[in-house]
Write a protein that holds these residues in place. Structure first.
Motif, mmCIF file in Angstrom:
data_model
loop_
_atom_site.group_PDB
_atom_site.id
_atom_site.type_symbol
_atom_site.label_atom_id
_atom_site.label_comp_id
_atom_site.label_asym_id
_atom_site.label_seq_id
_atom_site.Cartn_x
_atom_site.Cartn_y
_atom_site.Cartn_z
ATOM 1 N N GLN A 157 18.411 54.100 33.960
ATOM 2 C CA GLN A 157 17.048 54.231 33.434
ATOM 3 C C GLN A 157 16.827 55.583 32.776
ATOM 4 O O GLN A 157 16.248 55.674 31.689
ATOM 5 N N SER A 189 11.200 47.786 43.097
ATOM 6 C CA SER A 189 10.240 47.163 44.011
ATOM 7 C C SER A 189 10.461 47.631 45.441
ATOM 8 O O SER A 189 9.501 47.775 46.211
ATOM 9 N N GLU A 190 11.708 47.889 45.816
ATOM 10 C CA GLU A 190 11.983 48.392 47.161
ATOM 11 C C GLU A 190 11.442 49.810 47.341
ATOM 12 O O GLU A 190 10.914 50.153 48.401
ATOM 13 N N PRO A 206 12.279 48.589 34.208
ATOM 14 C CA PRO A 206 13.530 48.518 34.966
ATOM 15 C C PRO A 206 14.770 48.836 34.142
ATOM 16 O O PRO A 206 15.797 49.232 34.693
ATOM 17 N N SER A 234 17.026 55.145 38.387
ATOM 18 C CA SER A 234 18.489 55.148 38.464
ATOM 19 C C SER A 234 19.067 55.922 37.286
ATOM 20 O O SER A 234 18.369 56.212 36.305
ATOM 21 N N THR A 238 16.074 48.909 44.574
ATOM 22 C CA THR A 238 15.409 48.472 43.351
ATOM 23 C C THR A 238 14.067 49.176 43.245
ATOM 24 O O THR A 238 13.578 49.787 44.206
#
Length: 459
Positions: free
Chosen positions: A77, A62-63, A287, A74, A60
């Motif tokens: 996105q 945040s990761e 996101p 991704s 993600t």
């Protein structure tokens, strides 16, 4: 060779693994750390190298932020950012077209890695993934060979992200047996391979994530002798794209990208008037892929690391007729880039890699090596909509920009100036700032996929 990534390959996709100061992998397995998992420009005393994968499941945002202090994007996105959904809804996905990506050595795991990438993101397999070696047998992959390692990253990026943008297009991976590095080395093999592709009508779009400074050639004549594939492609209406480079207004002057020209140096083949030069931007995405801030010129440079979208003026090619309206910027020279797309290390694309020497999993990668296959996918879809190959795009792109067409979106933020320590002194190579209209940092600007496809395919 243009260095744009890892440190040694093609523009070699800049692997953001090394990205920003202070990044610490979070719950990520260690990797052997091939030299190519380096950041732009070969690093330096302040360039941190994070020898870790983000794991086998797509991370993600945040990761990515927690692990490397970068944004990782991704396929969904990036597709949203370039307004691709209306094309796919209309059945326009590159079907019936083929994108050729040309890389030294290739990757021994590219078929499996693309399948893992597609499965993770719910993408269909391409209708075909062919691998050819028209200029001779590629030597066995050696993970201790930094050049091979870098080209494996480059190959993975090129194949996976060309497929993201044009999932219905075939992919032709064209591997050469000699590494393209600095100056002429490896370029004759690239040219021979591309001539083979054109002569045998194997692809509609050629994506090149490699290059070298014009001034690295022994002479202007030596460079001009290597243009045969582009002349051939133009005659057969095959579109050729090239990454502008990842060192802002300058370029590496050694194969490991640890030394740079202390002056402006534009890169070929991006400077060739028969090629569309693709520059780099930093995208700021939510996101779900919506922009939360305007695109800016990619510039992740800082002390110890050179990493910025390239641009500049050719010292070999004069200003083409289709750049007449930007004479105030270009003077008498061919100017690059032509268009720019996502390339930042700080806002990187994700790739899945498992070739020997890496821990299988996802890695964030940046560089104009990413921007170029992204644009190749859009061009393949435009070919599909037009019902024929569009060939050299540059005259149409500049005409569209002159008429303020919706498919070309201006970029007015950021610059590509770089500063680095070399030879015991601090060097600044002054680049250019983005401004309204054409500039030597972002070119004409960026693109809207749906609008540009319609405009390129129009009679």
């Amino acid at each position: 060779m243009s260095r744009t990534p890892r440190v040694l390959a093609g523009w070699t996709a800049l692997v953001a693994l090394c990205a920003l100061r202070g990044g610490v992998p979070v719950a990520a397995p260690a990797v052997r750390a091939p030299t190519t998992l380096l950041a732009a420009g070969g690093g330096g005393p302040d360039a941190e190298i994070i020898h870790a994968t983000l794991g086998t499941a797509p991370p993600t945002g945040s990761e990515c932020e927690a692990a490397f202090r970068v944004d990782c994007y991704s396929p969904a996105q990036i597709r949203t950012a370039y307004d691709m959904a209306p094309l796919y809804a209309a059945g326009l996905d590159g079907a019936g077209r083929t994108i050729a990506v040309v890389d030294s050595f290739g990757s021994p795991t590219i078929r499996a890695d693309l399948a893992s990438f597609d499965a993770a993101f719910g993408l269909p397999a391409p209708p075909s993934l062919r691998i050819i070696t028209p200029d001779g047998h590629v030597p066995p992959f050696n993970p201790a060979n930094q050049q091979m390692d870098g080209w494996a990253v480059e190959t993975t990026l090129d194949v996976e992200w060309a497929h993201v943008m044009a999932p219905g297009a075939g992919i032709l991976l064209v591997e050469t047996p000699v590494s393209e590095t600095i100056g002429l080395h490896g370029i004759p093999q690239m040219v021979a391979a591309e001539n083979y592709v054109v002569d045998h009508h194997l692809a509609d779009v050629i994506s090149q994530s490699w290059g070298t400074a014009e001034i690295s050639f022994p002479s202007k004549a030596a460079l001009l002798r290597e243009r045969t594939a582009f002349i051939n492609a133009a005659a057969h209406h095959v579109t050729v794209l090239a990454a502008a480079g990842d060192a802002g207004p300058t370029s590496p002057r050694n194969a490991s990208a640890t030394l740079f020209y202390a002056r402006r140096a534009a890169n070929w083949p991006a400077t060739d008037p028969l090629v569309t030069a693709v520059g780099g931007l930093r995208l700021y995405l939510s996101p779900t892929g919506e922009r939360v801030a305007p695109d800016s010129v990619w510039n992740d440079s800082r002390p110890g690391r050179v990493a910025a979208g390239a641009g500049g003026l050719s010292t070999v090619f004069g200003r083409p007729a289709w750049q007449a309206k930007i004479a105030a910027v270009a003077g008498a020279h061919r100017a690059i880039p032509d268009v720019s797309l996502s390339a930042a290390l700080s806002g990187a694309e994700l790739v899945f890699a498992s070739f020997p020497g890496t821990t299988p999993g996802f890695y964030p990668v940046g560089g104009t090596s990413a921007a170029t296959p992204l644009f190749a996918g859009i061009v393949a879809i435009a070919d599909q909509k037009a019902g024929h190959d569009l060939g050299l795009l540059n005259p149409t792109l500049y005409a569209l920009a002159a008429h303020h067409a919706a498919g070309i979106r201006d970029v007015t933020h950021g610059d590509n100036t770089v500063r680095f320590a070399q030879g015991g002194r601090e060097v600044t190579v002054q680049g250019w700032a983005a401004r309204p209209g054409y500039d030597l940092a972002s070119g004409l600007g960026t693109v809207d996929g749906t609008d540009l496809v319609a405009e390129l395919a129009a009679p």
